[in-house]
Write an enzyme that holds these catalytic residues in place. Structure first.
Site, PDB file in Angstrom:
ATOM      1  N   GLY A 130     -16.913   3.894  -3.508  1.00 38.18           N
ATOM      2  CA  GLY A 130     -16.462   4.548  -2.276  1.00 38.18           C
ATOM      3  C   GLY A 130     -16.012   3.567  -1.214  1.00 38.18           C
ATOM      4  O   GLY A 130     -15.901   3.914  -0.040  1.00 38.18           O
TER       5      GLY A 130
ATOM      6  N   GLU B 218       0.838  -1.202   0.000  1.00 43.21           N
ATOM      7  CA  GLU B 218       0.000   0.000   0.000  1.00 43.21           C
ATOM      8  C   GLU B 218       0.870   1.248   0.000  1.00 43.21           C
ATOM      9  O   GLU B 218       1.848   1.336   0.756  1.00 43.21           O
ATOM     10  CB  GLU B 218      -0.882  -0.024   1.254  1.00 43.21           C
TER      11      GLU B 218
ATOM     12  N   THR C 244       2.887   2.169  -2.116  1.00 42.98           N
ATOM     13  CA  THR C 244       4.209   1.925  -2.692  1.00 42.98           C
ATOM     14  C   THR C 244       4.225   2.271  -4.174  1.00 42.98           C
ATOM     15  O   THR C 244       5.291   2.430  -4.757  1.00 42.98           O
ATOM     16  CB  THR C 244       4.606   0.450  -2.519  1.00 42.98           C
TER      17      THR C 244
ATOM     18  N   ASP D 156      -4.148   0.436  -9.447  1.00 38.50           N
ATOM     19  CA  ASP D 156      -5.541   0.016  -9.612  1.00 38.50           C
ATOM     20  C   ASP D 156      -5.878  -0.273 -11.072  1.00 38.50           C
ATOM     21  O   ASP D 156      -6.536  -1.266 -11.387  1.00 38.50           O
ATOM     22  CB  ASP D 156      -6.486   1.104  -9.070  1.00 38.50           C
TER      23      ASP D 156
HETATM   24  C1  GLA Z   1      -5.306   4.326  -4.276  1.00 38.43           C
HETATM   25  C2  GLA Z   1      -4.526   4.733  -5.515  1.00 38.43           C
HETATM   26  C3  GLA Z   1      -3.418   3.729  -5.803  1.00 38.43           C
HETATM   27  C4  GLA Z   1      -2.549   3.485  -4.557  1.00 38.43           C
HETATM   28  C5  GLA Z   1      -3.428   3.215  -3.346  1.00 38.43           C
HETATM   29  C6  GLA Z   1      -2.626   3.118  -2.075  1.00 38.43           C
HETATM   30  O1  GLA Z   1      -5.979   3.122  -4.496  1.00 38.43           O
HETATM   31  O2  GLA Z   1      -5.373   4.811  -6.626  1.00 38.43           O
HETATM   32  O3  GLA Z   1      -2.632   4.170  -6.884  1.00 38.43           O
HETATM   33  O4  GLA Z   1      -1.673   4.540  -4.342  1.00 38.43           O
HETATM   34  O5  GLA Z   1      -4.414   4.192  -3.166  1.00 38.43           O
HETATM   35  O6  GLA Z   1      -1.812   1.992  -2.104  1.00 38.43           O
END
Ligand code: GLA
Length: 362
Positions: A107, A30, A32, A157
């Site tokens: 959300g 997370e 990263t 994501d």
């Molecule tokens: C969100 C962002 C990702 C990532 C996460 C944290 O989901 O869209 O790119 O930075 O937060 O890990």
């Protein structure tokens, strides 16, 4: 009603195709991704589906089952941003009638926006016969979110939604987008992965994510490295002393979190999935205490799940509300679900497996 039938009801004609893209759960790694580090998401079974037909006038018309007709703000900024990013990249993508429906909770920290972006990108490129490698498609979807919607997210994501495979977690190096599909057959191992959607979203302003990102980038500059990815766990002790107090916990989280991704990858490769649990819980403590992106509801979800017998638990995604995950023995899933539901009144707990990445479905 199928997605194609719903398209027909809205536009009075058949779609040229239907495309689907999933939301994601991040197993570990997370905050990263904007540090050139490692992440390990897997795709949710829940998808966003886009039915579309080309238009000759260049116009993009958007309709969603959940929100109705769209203008280029709110939810519609995501698909509009994708069309913009594809055109900006010089790709011959024209107008389209687009119908969207989604089963990905919004959300909840499960990347409903990336699912929408990736499904739209697949639909528009599919309509106009544009062949794009998936990592590039993910980059353009991220560009839409960064430059059009205005959210400074990393690449995790969109890549998860575009590149994950059923039954696998995706080990992604966000520096060069090299990836490995890691078998993640929860059911065969007698395990369950529970998603605990707290149903809270704390309004911490848009600045919380951006300020963490800026802090990480400032620390990397100070240390003279390209990104925090270049600091190893072994170097951490000496490196922290060179930083102002405010940047130390950010760096400690990112460096140890990269280490946790590698530990989880090694455990899964060795067939020791149960040992992943404590690494998840350790990751949560780091996000709570060092990176400071958790909240009371997420902390309660994690503590309750672990107290009720989960092998491990952590918040997933950007935090400040949204969802936590808990890795549990199949036999304990019910007890953990009950304990968490009792402790967190409004929450919703459901079990997921690693689903398929984005695809054409019709
Ligand atoms: C969100 C962002 C990702 C990532 C996460 C944290 O989901 O869209 O790119 O930075 O937060 O890990």
């Amino acid at each position: 009603m199928t997605t194609a039938e719903n398209f027909r009801t809205v536009y009075g004609k058949n779609p040229a195709g239907v495309w689907a893209a999933p939301g994601r759960v991040n197993l570990i790694g997370e905050y990263t991704d904007f540090n050139d580090g490692f992440v390990m998401p897997f795709a949710l079974p829940q998808c966003t589906r886009v039915a579309a037909a080309p238009r000759t006038d260049g116009v993009l018309r958007l309709h969603s089952r959940e929100a109705g007709e769209g203008e280029a703000r709110g939810w519609a900024a995501y698909p509009a941003g994708v069309a913009w990013a594809l055109r900006e990249a010089g790709l011959p993508v024209g107008g389209a009638d687009v119908y969207v429906e989604s089963d990905v909770p919004v959300g909840a920290g499960l990347s409903s926006s990336a699912a929408l972006e990736v499904a739209t990108a697949l639909a528009l490129t599919g309509l106009y016969g544009v062949e794009l490698p998936r990592p590039e498609l993910a980059r353009l979807a991220q560009r839409a979110e960064n430059a059009y919607v205005g959210v400074p997210c990393g690449i995790m994501d969109q890549t998860a939604s575009a590149c994950c495979r059923a039954g696998h977690a995706l080990h992604l190096d966000t520096r060069d987008l090299s990836m490995r599909q890691i078998p993640f057959g929860l059911e065969g191992w007698g395990l369950r992965l529970l998603v605990i959607d707290t149903r809270v979203k704390h309004d911490v302003g848009d600045g919380a994510y951006a300020s963490r990102r800026a802090g990480c980038e400032a620390a990397a500059r100070r240390l003279g490295v390209g990104a925090l990815r270049d600091v190893s766990v072994g170097e951490l002790g000496s490196v922290l002393g060179e930083l102002p107090a405010a940047e130390r916990p950010l760096v400690r989280h990112v460096v140890t979190e990269n280490g946790r991704v590698e530990r989880v990858a090694a455990l899964l490769a060795a067939g020791d999935a149960r040992a992943v649990g404590p690494v998840l819980t350790e990751g949560h403590a780091s996000l709570r205490d060092d990176f400071a992106v958790s909240c009371a509801e997420l902390d309660l979800a994690v503590a309750t799940a672990v107290g009720a017998g989960a092998l491990g638990a952590r918040m997933t995604g950007a935090g400040f509300g949204g969802s936590a995950i808990a890795l549990v023995e199949a036999a304990d899933a019910e007890a953990v679900t009950k304990a968490v539901t009792e402790a967190l009144g409004r929450s919703r707990v459901f079990s997921v497996v690693a689903g398929e990445g984005a695809r054409r479905v019709l």
